[in-house]
Design a protein around this motif. Sequence first.
Motif: not given
Length: 258
Positions: A202-223
């Motif tokens: 399941g590591m690919s899903f954990w890695n995806a979660k972490f990467a998506l977190y980074v993108v989401a926070v960047a978008l939230a701050v910009l928003a």
Amino acid sequence: MHELPLVFFTVLAQASAGLFILMTLNKLIIKQPDDKAMFVSGVISLVIVGVAGFSAILHLGQPFRAINALFGTGRSPMSNEIVSCSIYGGLLFAHLAVSYLRPQMTNAIKASRIATAIAGIALLVLIPKVYTIETIPQWNTSYTMIQMLLAAFTAGGALAMILQPNRINLAVTVLSVMLSVFILPSYLAFLSQTAPHMLELGMSFWNAKFALYVVAVALAVLAYRKNWMPLAIGSSAVLIIAELSGRIAFYDLWSINM
């Protein structure tokens, strides 16, 4: 990925409750947003929990026997989860009905809003209790409760940013993500000892979660800085996908169908 209906049920139910709780706190603390935005947030919360409930029904072998869950209320964690979700959804619908049909009844609207938020809190606490099973050590840990509670306010906070892009909702979203990231290494270390093979799968899903977190926070701050709704919508979508990825990895820690 054999438990996709439960993946969607838990993540969406938590996101719905997190959104409504945050919007209620906003209304109580800073007297915002206005009644129209509160009503819209309630409708969004109701739609999301409705989709969550439908997803849960798809997991049942015989959906028309879902009513049997009532007989286990109080002694069965799964029954408590189902009943609490029904109570939350019912109170939310009643709150919206009063808000729409009797907008002049401000005290009743406020009381029903608070009651619904309390029901949402109960739902958030009861969902993780289903998975504290002694025979599944990789689930029977405080990490399960912490991660699921945080998921409500990562996804719920991002959804709140769409309707109320203020510092409170941004802070809740970012802090929840940061806490989730902070505990993830120790949780993965725990899993490497209790379920190393399943963790590897399941590591690919954990890695995806972490990467998506980074993108989401960047978008939230910009928003927040740009006050641009499409960015807030994008942030919430990415965060929900991140939580779905993490939840798939969580369910895949058990190889036997539920």
